[in-house]
Design a protein around this motif. Structure first.
Motif, PDB file in Angstrom:
ATOM      1  N   PRO A 121      -4.402   6.817 -13.791  1.00 59.36           N
ATOM      2  CA  PRO A 121      -3.279   5.950 -12.997  1.00 59.36           C
ATOM      3  C   PRO A 121      -2.889   5.081 -14.405  1.00 59.36           C
ATOM      4  CG  PRO A 121      -5.716   4.983 -12.644  1.00 59.36           C
ATOM      5  CD  PRO A 121      -5.600   6.529 -13.175  1.00 59.36           C
ATOM      6  N   VAL A 122      -1.721   4.365 -14.172  1.00 55.87           N
ATOM      7  CA  VAL A 122      -1.111   3.286 -15.043  1.00 55.87           C
ATOM      8  C   VAL A 122      -2.115   2.403 -15.056  1.00 55.87           C
ATOM      9  CG1 VAL A 122       0.489   1.771 -15.700  1.00 55.87           C
ATOM     10  CG2 VAL A 122       0.841   4.233 -14.878  1.00 55.87           C
ATOM     11  N   GLU A 123      -2.597   1.716 -16.263  1.00 56.58           N
ATOM     12  CA  GLU A 123      -3.499   0.596 -16.311  1.00 56.58           C
ATOM     13  C   GLU A 123      -2.721  -0.712 -16.848  1.00 56.58           C
ATOM     14  OE1 GLU A 123      -6.413   0.357 -14.899  1.00 56.58           O
ATOM     15  OE2 GLU A 123      -6.581   2.430 -14.517  1.00 56.58           O
ATOM     16  N   ALA A 124      -2.942  -1.991 -16.257  1.00 57.16           N
ATOM     17  CA  ALA A 124      -2.422  -3.308 -16.787  1.00 57.16           C
ATOM     18  C   ALA A 124      -2.994  -4.118 -16.858  1.00 57.16           C
ATOM     19  CB  ALA A 124      -0.934  -3.610 -16.156  1.00 57.16           C
ATOM     20  N   GLU A 125      -3.050  -5.124 -17.758  1.00 55.96           N
ATOM     21  CA  GLU A 125      -3.811  -6.347 -17.809  1.00 55.96           C
ATOM     22  C   GLU A 125      -2.841  -7.729 -18.003  1.00 55.96           C
ATOM     23  OE1 GLU A 125      -7.079  -6.523 -17.521  1.00 55.96           O
ATOM     24  OE2 GLU A 125      -7.464  -4.398 -17.491  1.00 55.96           O
ATOM     25  N   ASN A 126      -3.179  -8.776 -17.167  1.00 55.86           N
ATOM     26  CA  ASN A 126      -2.479  -9.998 -17.336  1.00 55.86           C
ATOM     27  C   ASN A 126      -0.823  -9.659 -17.019  1.00 55.86           C
ATOM     28  OD1 ASN A 126      -4.602 -11.675 -17.968  1.00 55.86           O
ATOM     29  ND2 ASN A 126      -4.339 -11.051 -20.121  1.00 55.86           N
ATOM     30  N   LEU A 127      -0.717  -9.222 -15.901  1.00 60.57           N
ATOM     31  CA  LEU A 127       0.558  -8.665 -15.300  1.00 60.57           C
ATOM     32  C   LEU A 127       1.277  -9.461 -14.510  1.00 60.57           C
ATOM     33  CD1 LEU A 127       2.468  -5.951 -14.961  1.00 60.57           C
ATOM     34  CD2 LEU A 127       1.026  -5.438 -13.035  1.00 60.57           C
ATOM     35  N   PHE A 128       2.671  -9.882 -14.978  1.00 59.47           N
ATOM     36  CA  PHE A 128       3.448 -10.621 -14.173  1.00 59.47           C
ATOM     37  C   PHE A 128       4.914  -9.804 -13.720  1.00 59.47           C
ATOM     38  CE2 PHE A 128       0.848 -13.742 -16.518  1.00 59.47           C
ATOM     39  CZ  PHE A 128       0.735 -14.751 -15.745  1.00 59.47           C
ATOM     40  N   ILE A 129       4.961  -9.975 -12.463  1.00 61.71           N
ATOM     41  CA  ILE A 129       6.078  -9.166 -11.773  1.00 61.71           C
ATOM     42  C   ILE A 129       7.337 -10.213 -11.120  1.00 61.71           C
ATOM     43  CG2 ILE A 129       7.171  -7.281 -10.792  1.00 61.71           C
ATOM     44  CD1 ILE A 129       3.928  -6.384 -10.569  1.00 61.71           C
ATOM     45  N   ASP A 130       8.550 -10.092 -11.538  1.00 63.76           N
ATOM     46  CA  ASP A 130       9.370 -10.992 -10.866  1.00 63.76           C
ATOM     47  C   ASP A 130      10.173 -10.280 -10.024  1.00 63.76           C
ATOM     48  OD1 ASP A 130       8.504 -12.594 -12.938  1.00 63.76           O
ATOM     49  OD2 ASP A 130      10.209 -13.338 -13.707  1.00 63.76           O
ATOM     50  N   VAL A 131       9.850 -10.427  -8.778  1.00 61.84           N
ATOM     51  CA  VAL A 131      10.285  -9.538  -7.584  1.00 61.84           C
ATOM     52  C   VAL A 131      11.261 -10.166  -6.722  1.00 61.84           C
ATOM     53  CG1 VAL A 131       9.582  -8.245  -5.774  1.00 61.84           C
ATOM     54  CG2 VAL A 131       8.186  -8.413  -7.607  1.00 61.84           C
ATOM     55  N   GLU A 132      12.414  -9.275  -6.449  1.00 61.67           N
ATOM     56  CA  GLU A 132      13.322 -10.009  -5.423  1.00 61.67           C
ATOM     57  C   GLU A 132      13.198  -9.405  -4.089  1.00 61.67           C
ATOM     58  OE1 GLU A 132      17.904 -10.040  -6.242  1.00 61.67           O
ATOM     59  OE2 GLU A 132      17.394  -8.087  -5.512  1.00 61.67           O
ATOM     60  N   ASP A 133      12.679  -8.175  -3.928  1.00 61.25           N
ATOM     61  CA  ASP A 133      12.703  -7.469  -2.752  1.00 61.25           C
ATOM     62  C   ASP A 133      11.362  -6.463  -2.869  1.00 61.25           C
ATOM     63  OD1 ASP A 133      14.293  -6.616   0.009  1.00 61.25           O
ATOM     64  OD2 ASP A 133      13.735  -4.693  -0.860  1.00 61.25           O
ATOM     65  N   LEU A 134      10.691  -6.351  -1.752  1.00 59.95           N
ATOM     66  CA  LEU A 134       9.350  -5.569  -1.575  1.00 59.95           C
ATOM     67  C   LEU A 134       9.229  -5.085  -0.412  1.00 59.95           C
ATOM     68  CD1 LEU A 134       6.736  -4.727  -2.586  1.00 59.95           C
ATOM     69  CD2 LEU A 134       5.495  -6.925  -1.845  1.00 59.95           C
ATOM     70  N   SER A 135       8.610  -3.773  -0.083  1.00 56.43           N
ATOM     71  CA  SER A 135       7.962  -3.046   1.122  1.00 56.43           C
ATOM     72  C   SER A 135       6.765  -2.524   0.676  1.00 56.43           C
ATOM     73  CB  SER A 135       8.944  -2.310   1.934  1.00 56.43           C
ATOM     74  OG  SER A 135       9.249  -1.162   1.034  1.00 56.43           O
ATOM     75  N   ALA A 136       5.690  -2.663   1.500  1.00 58.66           N
ATOM     76  CA  ALA A 136       4.594  -2.179   0.908  1.00 58.66           C
ATOM     77  C   ALA A 136       3.477  -2.350   2.346  1.00 58.66           C
ATOM     78  CB  ALA A 136       3.766  -2.510   0.093  1.00 58.66           C
ATOM     79  N   ASP A 137       2.288  -1.441   2.364  1.00 57.89           N
ATOM     80  CA  ASP A 137       0.998  -1.957   3.036  1.00 57.89           C
ATOM     81  C   ASP A 137       0.223  -2.490   2.048  1.00 57.89           C
ATOM     82  OD1 ASP A 137       1.739  -0.761   5.853  1.00 57.89           O
ATOM     83  OD2 ASP A 137       1.432   1.405   4.723  1.00 57.89           O
ATOM     84  N   ALA A 138      -0.498  -3.681   2.687  1.00 51.83           N
ATOM     85  CA  ALA A 138      -1.234  -4.383   1.691  1.00 51.83           C
ATOM     86  C   ALA A 138      -2.550  -5.044   2.427  1.00 51.83           C
ATOM     87  CB  ALA A 138      -0.312  -5.694   1.134  1.00 51.83           C
TER      88      ALA A 138
END
Length: 210
Positions: A121-138
């Motif tokens: 998988p992709v791995e990220a540390e200290n990740l910030f995402i500026d999101v406008e729209d989302l769908s998912a199971d969480a």
């Protein structure tokens, strides 16, 4: 404590419930050192779509903010976003796409980036995402909803330079697992971003991740 959420989120409903955003978005495959760019950098006139089969993150936090930037013809603009942050995140089968319209002689051109689909998988540390729209199971563990932004402590707090109210609504969790992720975002920054099996392609027409 666990909480499950399904559905999409748009700004008009954001003040009621913020659904955690997902998916690391690669800034065209370049790993950005946290703080190497000012947190308040102006966003481009193009949002981008990201999909992923699964994201597993630890140290989750989320708050509302405003991204200042430009339209494609250079006019200043602003976008309300839900900033989702993770201390660490692992993303399976990630896809990012951005479409540039109205190119002379070509029309629209799509850039697609894929990574994390070959078993690593992709791995990220200290990740910030500026999101406008989302769908998912969480699914969240140890979730706190309604925290003041300045008191976020399970994940990264409000990023330096973000246009966010430190006394405004925020939420946090010890961990978050999201599946069947689809989102539109304006910006991403990360301390490190490891993209395994990276593949990037350009094509004419509108060809997006979803």
């Amino acid at each position: 404590m666990e909480s499950q959420v399904r559905g999409g989120t748009r700004w008009k409903r954001f003040a009621v419930v913020m659904v955690p955003s997902v998916a690391a978005t690669a800034c065209i495959g370049i790993a950005l050192a946290q703080g190497a760019l000012a947190a308040s950098f102006s966003v481009s006139g193009q949002s981008f779509k990201v999909s992923a089969d699964k994201l597993v993150g630890t140290g989750f936090s989320q708050y509302g903010a405003i991204d200042s930037g430009y339209t494609l013809d250079g006019k200043k603009t602003a976008h309300p976003v839900a900033v989702s942050a993770f201390k660490s995140a692992s993303i399976t089968n990630m896809c990012q796409s951005v479409v540039t319209p109205n190119i002379p002689l070509l029309g629209s051109v799509s850039l697609t980036l894929k990574a994390g689909g070959g078993g690593t998988p992709v791995e990220a540390e200290n990740l910030f995402i500026d999101v406008e729209d989302l769908s998912a199971d969480a699914t969240f563990k140890g979730i706190d909803i309604g925290v003041a932004g300045k008191d976020l402590n399970k994940g990264p707090g409000i990023k330096d330079g973000d246009s966010a109210n430190p006394y405004g609504f925020a939420q946090q969790a010890e961990s978050a697992t999201l599946t069947d992720v689809k989102q539109t975002a304006w910006a991403t920054t990360a301390g490190t971003f490891k993209l395994s099996g990276l593949k990037m392609s350009l094509s004419t027409g509108v060809k997006e991740c979803y």
